[in-house]
Design a protein around this motif. Structure first.
Motif, PDB file in Angstrom:
ATOM      1  N   GLN A   1      20.702  36.168  37.929  1.00 11.52           N
ATOM      2  CA  GLN A   1      20.334  37.518  38.351  1.00 11.52           C
ATOM      3  C   GLN A   1      20.562  37.715  39.846  1.00 11.52           C
ATOM      4  N   ALA A   2      20.224  36.705  40.634  1.00 12.95           N
ATOM      5  CA  ALA A   2      20.455  36.792  42.082  1.00 12.95           C
ATOM      6  C   ALA A   2      21.942  36.867  42.387  1.00 12.95           C
ATOM      7  N   ALA A   3      22.748  36.124  41.641  1.00  9.12           N
ATOM      8  CA  ALA A   3      24.202  36.165  41.838  1.00  9.12           C
ATOM      9  C   ALA A   3      24.755  37.549  41.498  1.00  9.12           C
ATOM     10  N   THR A   4      24.239  38.145  40.446  1.00 12.75           N
ATOM     11  CA  THR A   4      24.673  39.489  40.069  1.00 12.75           C
ATOM     12  C   THR A   4      24.315  40.499  41.155  1.00 12.75           C
ATOM     13  N   ALA A   5      23.102  40.394  41.693  1.00 11.78           N
ATOM     14  CA  ALA A   5      22.680  41.307  42.760  1.00 11.78           C
ATOM     15  C   ALA A   5      23.543  41.116  44.005  1.00 11.78           C
ATOM     16  N   HIS A   6      23.894  39.878  44.304  1.00 14.36           N
ATOM     17  CA  HIS A   6      24.746  39.591  45.459  1.00 14.36           C
ATOM     18  C   HIS A   6      26.143  40.183  45.254  1.00 14.36           C
ATOM     19  N   THR A   7      26.685  40.016  44.067  1.00 15.04           N
ATOM     20  CA  THR A   7      28.004  40.561  43.752  1.00 15.04           C
ATOM     21  C   THR A   7      27.995  42.085  43.861  1.00 15.04           C
ATOM     22  N   THR A   8      26.945  42.701  43.348  1.00 14.70           N
ATOM     23  CA  THR A   8      26.817  44.159  43.408  1.00 14.70           C
ATOM     24  C   THR A   8      26.752  44.640  44.853  1.00 14.70           C
ATOM     25  N   ALA A   9      25.956  43.954  45.666  1.00 14.83           N
ATOM     26  CA  ALA A   9      25.832  44.344  47.079  1.00 14.83           C
ATOM     27  C   ALA A   9      27.173  44.218  47.793  1.00 14.83           C
ATOM     28  N   ALA A  10      27.901  43.140  47.526  1.00 15.25           N
ATOM     29  CA  ALA A  10      29.212  42.960  48.153  1.00 15.25           C
ATOM     30  C   ALA A  10      30.190  44.042  47.693  1.00 15.25           C
ATOM     31  N   ALA A  11      30.131  44.396  46.424  1.00 17.62           N
ATOM     32  CA  ALA A  11      31.013  45.447  45.901  1.00 17.62           C
ATOM     33  C   ALA A  11      30.687  46.802  46.531  1.00 17.62           C
ATOM     34  N   GLU A  12      29.417  47.046  46.809  1.00 20.98           N
ATOM     35  CA  GLU A  12      29.037  48.301  47.462  1.00 20.98           C
ATOM     36  C   GLU A  12      29.570  48.363  48.892  1.00 20.98           C
TER      37      GLU A  12
ATOM     38  N   ALA B   1      25.315  54.121  60.156  1.00 17.28           N
ATOM     39  CA  ALA B   1      23.993  53.870  59.580  1.00 17.28           C
ATOM     40  C   ALA B   1      24.106  53.376  58.139  1.00 17.28           C
ATOM     41  N   GLU B   2      24.990  54.000  57.372  1.00 11.19           N
ATOM     42  CA  GLU B   2      25.177  53.562  55.986  1.00 11.19           C
ATOM     43  C   GLU B   2      25.714  52.132  55.933  1.00 11.19           C
ATOM     44  N   TYR B   3      26.655  51.824  56.806  1.00  9.18           N
ATOM     45  CA  TYR B   3      27.217  50.476  56.857  1.00  9.18           C
ATOM     46  C   TYR B   3      26.130  49.450  57.210  1.00  9.18           C
ATOM     47  N   ALA B   4      25.310  49.778  58.180  1.00  7.99           N
ATOM     48  CA  ALA B   4      24.223  48.872  58.568  1.00  7.99           C
ATOM     49  C   ALA B   4      23.277  48.644  57.396  1.00  7.99           C
ATOM     50  N   ASN B   5      22.961  49.695  56.670  1.00 13.48           N
ATOM     51  CA  ASN B   5      22.084  49.582  55.504  1.00 13.48           C
ATOM     52  C   ASN B   5      22.719  48.707  54.427  1.00 13.48           C
ATOM     53  N   LEU B   6      23.989  48.938  54.148  1.00  7.79           N
ATOM     54  CA  LEU B   6      24.679  48.144  53.128  1.00  7.79           C
ATOM     55  C   LEU B   6      24.772  46.667  53.526  1.00  7.79           C
ATOM     56  N   LEU B   7      25.057  46.412  54.789  1.00  5.79           N
ATOM     57  CA  LEU B   7      25.129  45.022  55.246  1.00  5.79           C
ATOM     58  C   LEU B   7      23.766  44.338  55.152  1.00  5.79           C
ATOM     59  N   SER B   8      22.734  45.072  55.486  1.00  3.32           N
ATOM     60  CA  SER B   8      21.382  44.520  55.389  1.00  3.32           C
ATOM     61  C   SER B   8      21.050  44.154  53.946  1.00  3.32           C
ATOM     62  N   ARG B   9      21.394  45.041  53.027  1.00  6.42           N
ATOM     63  CA  ARG B   9      21.159  44.754  51.603  1.00  6.42           C
ATOM     64  C   ARG B   9      21.962  43.541  51.149  1.00  6.42           C
ATOM     65  N   ALA B  10      23.213  43.440  51.599  1.00  6.09           N
ATOM     66  CA  ALA B  10      24.057  42.307  51.211  1.00  6.09           C
ATOM     67  C   ALA B  10      23.498  41.000  51.779  1.00  6.09           C
ATOM     68  N   GLU B  11      22.998  41.042  53.001  1.00  3.36           N
ATOM     69  CA  GLU B  11      22.413  39.840  53.596  1.00  3.36           C
ATOM     70  C   GLU B  11      21.150  39.417  52.850  1.00  3.36           C
TER      71      GLU B  11
ATOM     72  N   ALA C   1      20.499  40.049  49.730  1.00  9.07           N
ATOM     73  CA  ALA C   1      20.945  39.540  48.429  1.00  9.07           C
ATOM     74  C   ALA C   1      21.481  38.121  48.564  1.00  9.07           C
ATOM     75  N   ARG C   2      22.180  37.835  49.641  1.00 10.45           N
ATOM     76  CA  ARG C   2      22.680  36.474  49.876  1.00 10.45           C
ATOM     77  C   ARG C   2      21.517  35.516  50.099  1.00 10.45           C
ATOM     78  N   ASP C   3      20.543  35.931  50.878  1.00 12.84           N
ATOM     79  CA  ASP C   3      19.368  35.083  51.103  1.00 12.84           C
ATOM     80  C   ASP C   3      18.640  34.810  49.790  1.00 12.84           C
ATOM     81  N   ASP C   4      18.504  35.847  48.956  1.00 10.85           N
ATOM     82  CA  ASP C   4      17.857  35.672  47.646  1.00 10.85           C
ATOM     83  C   ASP C   4      18.661  34.724  46.764  1.00 10.85           C
ATOM     84  N   LEU C   5      19.975  34.837  46.811  1.00  8.73           N
ATOM     85  CA  LEU C   5      20.842  33.953  46.036  1.00  8.73           C
ATOM     86  C   LEU C   5      20.667  32.499  46.464  1.00  8.73           C
ATOM     87  N   LEU C   6      20.664  32.272  47.765  1.00  5.75           N
ATOM     88  CA  LEU C   6      20.491  30.905  48.259  1.00  5.75           C
ATOM     89  C   LEU C   6      19.117  30.348  47.897  1.00  5.75           C
TER      90      LEU C   6
END
Length: 78
Positions: free
Chosen positions: A16-27, A45-55, A57-62
């Protein structure tokens, strides 16, 4: 008393964490594909928000990988 909904095992949580990470990267990728040549403050601002979500998600994956027994040595130089 038995749980009606047993807790997911660590491997499922990792998937599930991998799926969330993949989704965040795709966004992030989708945003970059539609980014105008000259970004405005809303784009930044949108880019900063998306990067924060991706980070996150990566932390959750790890963390999920670690909990599932996939401990990796540090990839950073000492």
């Amino acid at each position: 008393m038995t749980d009606l909904y047993p807790a997911a095992d660590q491997r499922e949580l990792l998937r599930q964490a991998a799926t969330a990470h993949t989704t965040a990267a795709a966004e992030v990728e989708a945003f970059l594909r539609r980014l105008p040549e000259v970004p405005d403050p809303a784009d930044v601002a949108e880019y900063a928000n998306l990067l924060s979500r991706a980070e996150r998600a990566r932390d959750d994956l790890l963390a999920a990988a670690d909990a599932a027994g996939l401990r990796l040595p540090s990839l950073e130089s000492e």
